[in-house]
Design a protein around this motif. Sequence first.
Motif, short mmCIF file in Angstrom:
data_model
loop_
_atom_site.label_atom_id
_atom_site.label_comp_id
_atom_site.label_asym_id
_atom_site.label_seq_id
_atom_site.Cartn_x
_atom_site.Cartn_y
_atom_site.Cartn_z
N LYS A 297 0.77 -1.37 -0.04
CA LYS A 297 0.06 -0.12 0.04
C LYS A 297 0.85 1.22 0.11
CE LYS A 297 -3.75 -1.93 2.38
NZ LYS A 297 -4.64 -2.18 3.82
N GLU A 298 2.04 1.09 0.92
CA GLU A 298 2.88 2.35 0.88
C GLU A 298 3.86 2.33 -0.39
OE1 GLU A 298 4.65 3.33 4.60
OE2 GLU A 298 3.07 1.99 5.49
N GLY A 299 3.87 1.42 -1.43
CA GLY A 299 4.77 1.29 -2.43
C GLY A 299 6.21 1.52 -1.95
N LEU A 300 6.56 0.43 -0.99
CA LEU A 300 7.89 0.45 -0.48
C LEU A 300 8.54 -0.53 -1.22
CD1 LEU A 300 7.38 0.42 3.32
CD2 LEU A 300 7.75 2.38 1.74
N ILE A 301 8.19 -1.54 -2.07
CA ILE A 301 8.64 -2.81 -2.53
C ILE A 301 8.93 -3.24 -3.87
CG2 ILE A 301 7.82 -5.19 -2.46
CD1 ILE A 301 9.55 -4.68 0.15
N ASN A 302 9.93 -4.02 -4.24
CA ASN A 302 9.88 -4.52 -5.62
C ASN A 302 10.08 -5.87 -5.60
OD1 ASN A 302 12.01 -1.72 -5.88
ND2 ASN A 302 10.31 -1.95 -7.28
N ILE A 303 10.76 -6.48 -4.60
CA ILE A 303 10.92 -7.97 -4.36
C ILE A 303 10.30 -8.37 -3.05
CG2 ILE A 303 12.50 -9.91 -4.38
CD1 ILE A 303 14.41 -8.05 -6.08
N LEU A 304 9.41 -9.28 -2.99
CA LEU A 304 8.85 -9.72 -1.76
C LEU A 304 8.87 -11.24 -1.61
CD1 LEU A 304 7.24 -8.64 0.62
CD2 LEU A 304 5.19 -8.53 -0.71
N GLY A 305 9.27 -11.75 -0.60
CA GLY A 305 9.03 -13.14 -0.12
C GLY A 305 8.93 -13.31 1.34
N GLY A 306 9.39 -14.64 1.76
CA GLY A 306 9.30 -15.04 3.20
C GLY A 306 10.62 -15.44 3.65
N CYS A 307 11.01 -15.48 5.07
CA CYS A 307 12.02 -16.08 5.68
C CYS A 307 11.67 -17.38 6.64
CB CYS A 307 12.93 -15.24 6.14
SG CYS A 307 14.79 -15.41 6.37
N CYS A 308 12.12 -17.45 7.58
CA CYS A 308 12.09 -18.36 8.59
C CYS A 308 10.51 -18.67 8.78
CB CYS A 308 12.82 -18.26 10.10
SG CYS A 308 14.42 -17.91 9.80
N GLY A 309 10.13 -19.83 8.72
CA GLY A 309 8.39 -20.25 9.28
C GLY A 309 7.81 -19.96 7.94
N SER A 310 8.27 -19.43 6.97
CA SER A 310 7.11 -19.13 5.97
C SER A 310 7.13 -20.39 5.08
CB SER A 310 7.56 -17.99 4.95
OG SER A 310 8.86 -17.96 4.30
N THR A 311 6.33 -20.90 4.41
CA THR A 311 5.91 -22.01 3.40
C THR A 311 5.42 -21.57 1.91
OG1 THR A 311 3.92 -22.23 4.30
CG2 THR A 311 5.47 -23.33 5.58
N PRO A 312 4.99 -22.54 1.33
CA PRO A 312 4.50 -22.18 0.11
C PRO A 312 3.06 -21.69 0.22
CG PRO A 312 5.43 -24.45 -0.32
CD PRO A 312 5.68 -24.01 1.23
N GLU A 313 2.34 -22.00 1.40
CA GLU A 313 1.19 -21.28 1.60
C GLU A 313 1.20 -19.84 1.71
OE1 GLU A 313 1.16 -25.60 2.43
OE2 GLU A 313 2.47 -24.14 3.10
#
Length: 339
Positions: A297-313
């Motif tokens: 919403k704030e337009g901060l990002i170009n690449i976004l993912g997850g680190c520890c604890g994140s899964t395909p879901e």
Amino acid sequence: MSQKIQDILKERILILDGAMGTMIQRHKLEEADFRGEILRDHPHPLKGNNDLLSLTQPDIIKDIHRQYFEAGADIVETNTFGSTSVAQADYHLEHLVYQINYESAKIAKEVANEFTQKEPNKPRFVAGSMGPTTKLASMSPDVNNPGYRAITFDQLVVAFKEQAKALIDGGVDMLLLETVTDTLNVKAGLFAIQELFEETGKEVPVMVSGTITDASGRILSGQTAEAFLISVSHVPLLSVGLNCALGASALRPYLKVLSDRAPFFISAHPNAGLPNEFGQYDQTAVQMGKEVEDYLKEGLINILGGCCGSTPEHIKRIADIAKNYKPRTIDTIEAATTA
């Protein structure tokens, strides 16, 4: 790459994969699984050396990459977070460093190519994951001897260079120096990569991602997000960002600092919240999606993912939400920095 990642990043937000370790843990592997046939007689314990699985259990690693691409990831990271000679020394496997990195890159690229062939208008990429090693160059591990250093800058350069060469030889599209806790370590990594580029005449884009370790807003070696950015800005980076340590909502103010000042694309792959008393991550995909939506919403990002604890879901949820938002633009910052 038929379409350059730099051009795609101007058009849309790219999705990075989630945790590798979290997915490996689901397989409940034992010592024999880590050893495989090739290290059956290795005299030291190997359980927990996840990077080694690229050699001993390649099908598990391939399947994890596949699950993340199916969930909507544009970029997967190689299974090489701890694949420097410095980190592999804990397992007495320094002699396998090149092979681990090379095979990890090859595995990930094979899966990426599968998906790109199926959807040529949505190319998939591989980032060579380069973790911070197990030693800090600017801090002493001994509270009684603050002047002591467990490793030198030059030793880190040698280790990072070996890793980067193997990853590039294996076919990665970019290098990702991630979970940076000590800026001197990442400077050694960047120096090694630049030196390698000059020697080989071959270059790939470079991403850097730091880790804010607590509510003070600093990385472990004491720098604020802005100081960290200044420390790495001498290199022409593809992106700079933050990952790990904090959940998505706690990371937002520091991402804003980078977004306001960086002449590079901005990345974030936060943890799925904070770990509970058992070290497990309870944040659901819906909860994580709600938190990262604030970045969008704030337009901060170009690449976004997850680190520890994140899964395909989690990644699927993030990918579905990100489709509705435009990426951060760097034109205004570029104009300011060149004026």
